[in-house]
Design a protein around this motif. Sequence first.
Motif, PDB file in Angstrom:
ATOM      1  N   ALA A  19       0.695  -1.089   0.037  1.00  0.00           N
ATOM      2  CA  ALA A  19       0.168   0.052   0.206  1.00  0.00           C
ATOM      3  C   ALA A  19       0.824   1.308   0.070  1.00  0.00           C
ATOM      4  CB  ALA A  19      -0.882   0.103   1.147  1.00  0.00           C
ATOM      5  N   LEU A  20       2.116   1.039  -0.157  1.00  0.00           N
ATOM      6  CA  LEU A  20       2.973   2.336   0.130  1.00  0.00           C
ATOM      7  C   LEU A  20       3.572   2.555  -1.236  1.00  0.00           C
ATOM      8  CD1 LEU A  20       4.188   1.352   3.543  1.00  0.00           C
ATOM      9  CD2 LEU A  20       2.451   2.984   3.113  1.00  0.00           C
ATOM     10  N   ALA A  21       4.346   3.763  -1.316  1.00  0.00           N
ATOM     11  CA  ALA A  21       4.871   4.399  -2.387  1.00  0.00           C
ATOM     12  C   ALA A  21       5.882   3.513  -3.494  1.00  0.00           C
ATOM     13  CB  ALA A  21       5.644   5.474  -1.888  1.00  0.00           C
ATOM     14  N   GLN A  22       6.556   2.806  -2.740  1.00  0.00           N
ATOM     15  CA  GLN A  22       7.455   1.961  -3.649  1.00  0.00           C
ATOM     16  C   GLN A  22       7.685   0.596  -3.040  1.00  0.00           C
ATOM     17  OE1 GLN A  22      11.217   4.068  -4.934  1.00  0.00           O
ATOM     18  NE2 GLN A  22      10.061   6.066  -5.181  1.00  0.00           N
ATOM     19  N   PRO A  23       7.935  -0.334  -3.788  1.00  0.00           N
ATOM     20  CA  PRO A  23       8.206  -1.719  -3.096  1.00  0.00           C
ATOM     21  C   PRO A  23       9.433  -1.708  -2.546  1.00  0.00           C
ATOM     22  CG  PRO A  23       8.549  -1.922  -5.382  1.00  0.00           C
ATOM     23  CD  PRO A  23       7.824  -0.353  -5.226  1.00  0.00           C
ATOM     24  N   LYS A  24       9.527  -2.110  -1.374  1.00  0.00           N
ATOM     25  CA  LYS A  24      10.849  -2.275  -0.371  1.00  0.00           C
ATOM     26  C   LYS A  24      10.965  -3.584   0.199  1.00  0.00           C
ATOM     27  CE  LYS A  24      11.989   2.154  -0.864  1.00  0.00           C
ATOM     28  NZ  LYS A  24      13.057   2.958  -1.323  1.00  0.00           N
ATOM     29  N   GLY A  25      12.108  -3.968   0.588  1.00  0.00           N
ATOM     30  CA  GLY A  25      12.373  -5.069   1.155  1.00  0.00           C
ATOM     31  C   GLY A  25      11.704  -5.018   2.491  1.00  0.00           C
ATOM     32  N   PRO A  30       8.515   2.974   4.101  1.00  0.00           N
ATOM     33  CA  PRO A  30       8.057   3.638   2.821  1.00  0.00           C
ATOM     34  C   PRO A  30       8.796   4.588   2.376  1.00  0.00           C
ATOM     35  CG  PRO A  30       6.980   4.688   4.720  1.00  0.00           C
ATOM     36  CD  PRO A  30       8.013   3.530   5.256  1.00  0.00           C
ATOM     37  N   CYS A  31       9.937   4.882   2.861  1.00  0.00           N
ATOM     38  CA  CYS A  31      10.930   6.135   2.339  1.00  0.00           C
ATOM     39  C   CYS A  31      11.853   5.700   1.357  1.00  0.00           C
ATOM     40  CB  CYS A  31      11.583   6.741   3.498  1.00  0.00           C
ATOM     41  SG  CYS A  31      10.646   7.172   4.783  1.00  0.00           S
ATOM     42  N   VAL A  32      11.961   6.734   0.572  1.00  0.00           N
ATOM     43  CA  VAL A  32      13.045   6.613  -0.784  1.00  0.00           C
ATOM     44  C   VAL A  32      14.349   6.414  -0.095  1.00  0.00           C
ATOM     45  CG1 VAL A  32      14.203   7.453  -2.510  1.00  0.00           C
ATOM     46  CG2 VAL A  32      11.560   7.719  -2.288  1.00  0.00           C
ATOM     47  N   GLN A  33      14.492   7.013   0.985  1.00  0.00           N
ATOM     48  CA  GLN A  33      16.066   7.035   1.650  1.00  0.00           C
ATOM     49  C   GLN A  33      16.296   5.743   2.359  1.00  0.00           C
ATOM     50  OE1 GLN A  33      13.654   9.340   2.162  1.00  0.00           O
ATOM     51  NE2 GLN A  33      14.260  11.279   2.357  1.00  0.00           N
ATOM     52  N   ARG A  34      17.452   5.201   2.119  1.00  0.00           N
ATOM     53  CA  ARG A  34      17.861   3.715   2.665  1.00  0.00           C
ATOM     54  C   ARG A  34      17.720   3.890   4.329  1.00  0.00           C
ATOM     55  NH1 ARG A  34      22.786   1.354   4.378  1.00  0.00           N
ATOM     56  NH2 ARG A  34      23.833   3.277   4.339  1.00  0.00           N
ATOM     57  N   LYS A  35      17.019   2.628   4.765  1.00  0.00           N
ATOM     58  CA  LYS A  35      16.979   2.590   6.259  1.00  0.00           C
ATOM     59  C   LYS A  35      18.250   2.195   6.885  1.00  0.00           C
ATOM     60  CE  LYS A  35      14.142   0.398   9.821  1.00  0.00           C
ATOM     61  NZ  LYS A  35      13.059  -0.767   9.979  1.00  0.00           N
ATOM     62  N   VAL A  36      18.570   3.078   7.887  1.00  0.00           N
ATOM     63  CA  VAL A  36      19.707   2.637   8.684  1.00  0.00           C
ATOM     64  C   VAL A  36      19.105   2.589  10.175  1.00  0.00           C
ATOM     65  CG1 VAL A  36      21.869   3.200   9.588  1.00  0.00           C
ATOM     66  CG2 VAL A  36      21.456   3.734   7.196  1.00  0.00           C
ATOM     67  N   SER A  37      19.057   1.347  10.774  1.00  0.00           N
ATOM     68  CA  SER A  37      18.077   1.413  11.987  1.00  0.00           C
ATOM     69  C   SER A  37      18.662   2.305  13.155  1.00  0.00           C
ATOM     70  CB  SER A  37      18.036   0.061  12.331  1.00  0.00           C
ATOM     71  OG  SER A  37      17.342  -0.720  11.220  1.00  0.00           O
ATOM     72  N   THR A  38      20.030   1.923  13.250  1.00  0.00           N
ATOM     73  CA  THR A  38      20.778   2.764  14.244  1.00  0.00           C
ATOM     74  C   THR A  38      22.082   3.338  14.023  1.00  0.00           C
ATOM     75  OG1 THR A  38      21.320   2.838  16.655  1.00  0.00           O
ATOM     76  CG2 THR A  38      21.709   0.944  15.350  1.00  0.00           C
ATOM     77  N   LEU A  39      22.646   4.264  14.451  1.00  0.00           N
ATOM     78  CA  LEU A  39      23.926   5.129  14.117  1.00  0.00           C
ATOM     79  C   LEU A  39      24.889   4.581  15.130  1.00  0.00           C
ATOM     80  CD1 LEU A  39      22.927   8.701  13.246  1.00  0.00           C
ATOM     81  CD2 LEU A  39      23.255   6.729  11.600  1.00  0.00           C
ATOM     82  N   VAL A 116      12.000   8.482  15.535  1.00  0.00           N
ATOM     83  CA  VAL A 116      11.202   8.934  14.246  1.00  0.00           C
ATOM     84  C   VAL A 116      11.137   7.602  13.506  1.00  0.00           C
ATOM     85  CG1 VAL A 116      11.617  10.475  12.112  1.00  0.00           C
ATOM     86  CG2 VAL A 116      11.973  11.356  14.637  1.00  0.00           C
ATOM     87  N   ILE A 117      12.352   6.858  13.508  1.00  0.00           N
ATOM     88  CA  ILE A 117      12.287   5.565  12.630  1.00  0.00           C
ATOM     89  C   ILE A 117      10.993   4.775  12.914  1.00  0.00           C
ATOM     90  CG2 ILE A 117      13.486   3.530  11.844  1.00  0.00           C
ATOM     91  CD1 ILE A 117      16.143   5.263  11.728  1.00  0.00           C
ATOM     92  N   ALA A 118      10.932   4.541  14.351  1.00  0.00           N
ATOM     93  CA  ALA A 118       9.586   3.750  15.026  1.00  0.00           C
ATOM     94  C   ALA A 118       8.519   4.373  14.570  1.00  0.00           C
ATOM     95  CB  ALA A 118       9.952   3.671  16.298  1.00  0.00           C
ATOM     96  N   GLY A 119       8.414   5.599  14.589  1.00  0.00           N
ATOM     97  CA  GLY A 119       7.260   6.264  14.129  1.00  0.00           C
ATOM     98  C   GLY A 119       6.798   6.145  12.552  1.00  0.00           C
ATOM     99  N   ILE A 120       7.936   6.087  11.899  1.00  0.00           N
ATOM    100  CA  ILE A 120       7.613   5.996  10.350  1.00  0.00           C
ATOM    101  C   ILE A 120       6.923   4.694  10.318  1.00  0.00           C
ATOM    102  CG2 ILE A 120       8.616   5.670   8.218  1.00  0.00           C
ATOM    103  CD1 ILE A 120      10.711   7.918   9.191  1.00  0.00           C
ATOM    104  N   PRO A 188      15.257  11.777   9.699  1.00  0.00           N
ATOM    105  CA  PRO A 188      15.873  11.153   9.996  1.00  0.00           C
ATOM    106  C   PRO A 188      17.469  11.466   9.418  1.00  0.00           C
ATOM    107  CG  PRO A 188      14.578   9.355   9.775  1.00  0.00           C
ATOM    108  CD  PRO A 188      14.220  10.598   9.137  1.00  0.00           C
ATOM    109  N   THR A 189      17.480  11.968   8.193  1.00  0.00           N
ATOM    110  CA  THR A 189      18.644  12.189   7.500  1.00  0.00           C
ATOM    111  C   THR A 189      19.094  13.639   7.733  1.00  0.00           C
ATOM    112  OG1 THR A 189      18.011  11.004   5.441  1.00  0.00           O
ATOM    113  CG2 THR A 189      19.556  12.892   5.242  1.00  0.00           C
ATOM    114  N   LEU A 190      18.067  14.688   8.250  1.00  0.00           N
ATOM    115  CA  LEU A 190      18.368  15.935   8.866  1.00  0.00           C
ATOM    116  C   LEU A 190      19.038  15.653  10.353  1.00  0.00           C
ATOM    117  CD1 LEU A 190      15.030  17.846   7.999  1.00  0.00           C
ATOM    118  CD2 LEU A 190      17.317  18.193   6.792  1.00  0.00           C
ATOM    119  N   LEU A 191      18.633  14.760  11.020  1.00  0.00           N
ATOM    120  CA  LEU A 191      19.332  14.400  12.432  1.00  0.00           C
ATOM    121  C   LEU A 191      20.684  14.054  12.142  1.00  0.00           C
ATOM    122  CD1 LEU A 191      16.268  12.871  14.191  1.00  0.00           C
ATOM    123  CD2 LEU A 191      17.327  15.393  14.646  1.00  0.00           C
TER     124      LEU A 191
END
Length: 206
Positions: A19-25, A30-39, A116-120, A188-191
């Motif tokens: 149901a979201l914008a682009q197919p993802k693993g 749902p974001c275009v940006q690559r998911k990095v769970s933690t830094l 934020v990532i959990a909220g997304i 997340p990227t801005l942070l």
Amino acid sequence: MIRSCTLSLLALGLLAGPALAQPKGDPDWPCVQRKVSTLSPGTVWTGPDLAEAGAWGDDFEAAQLAQKIASRRTPLNEVDPLLDAFGETAGAEKGKRLTRVFAGVFEVLNGERNKVIAGIGRYAQGQRRMAERIRDEADKISATKDGPSAQDARDMPKEASELETKFAWDRRIFQERSQSLTYVCEVPTLLEQRLGEIARKIQARL
């Protein structure tokens, strides 16, 4: 009516699987940006070992400064004078204390980013559930409209009218929430960028 509902669903991107914008693993990302769970600190920090500097929370002034400059309410151009003022009064352990400041900034910003990532993820789950509901509503509308009692549009059953109203409302909410994804996904990227910039400013003063 089937064609109308189908076009509406295509406009939402609901017939293409998820149901979201682009197919993802990860269906909850749902974001275009690559998911990095933690830094990890090493992604932006090349200064002294954080553990050797001591607990940042035990240094009141360092902790206070870390929380202030980590906050997005503090413009980045105000960070330099704040660091300079701290360095002037830091004493002989200036290097260690500035390192503690970074440790505090990292913990604050990384914690905010994790939330934020959990909220997304929760947002994506809600969108997926709404997409499924809209598909069901479209199917019910089509079935009602195509029924024997709906040969004449003037005799459209009340149930179909209510379903169409709900379908239109849910579709509007779905589209508005999808549009807001652009900003939400950038947070997340801005942070990360803020963390990297503050790390560079602190390291320049060691």
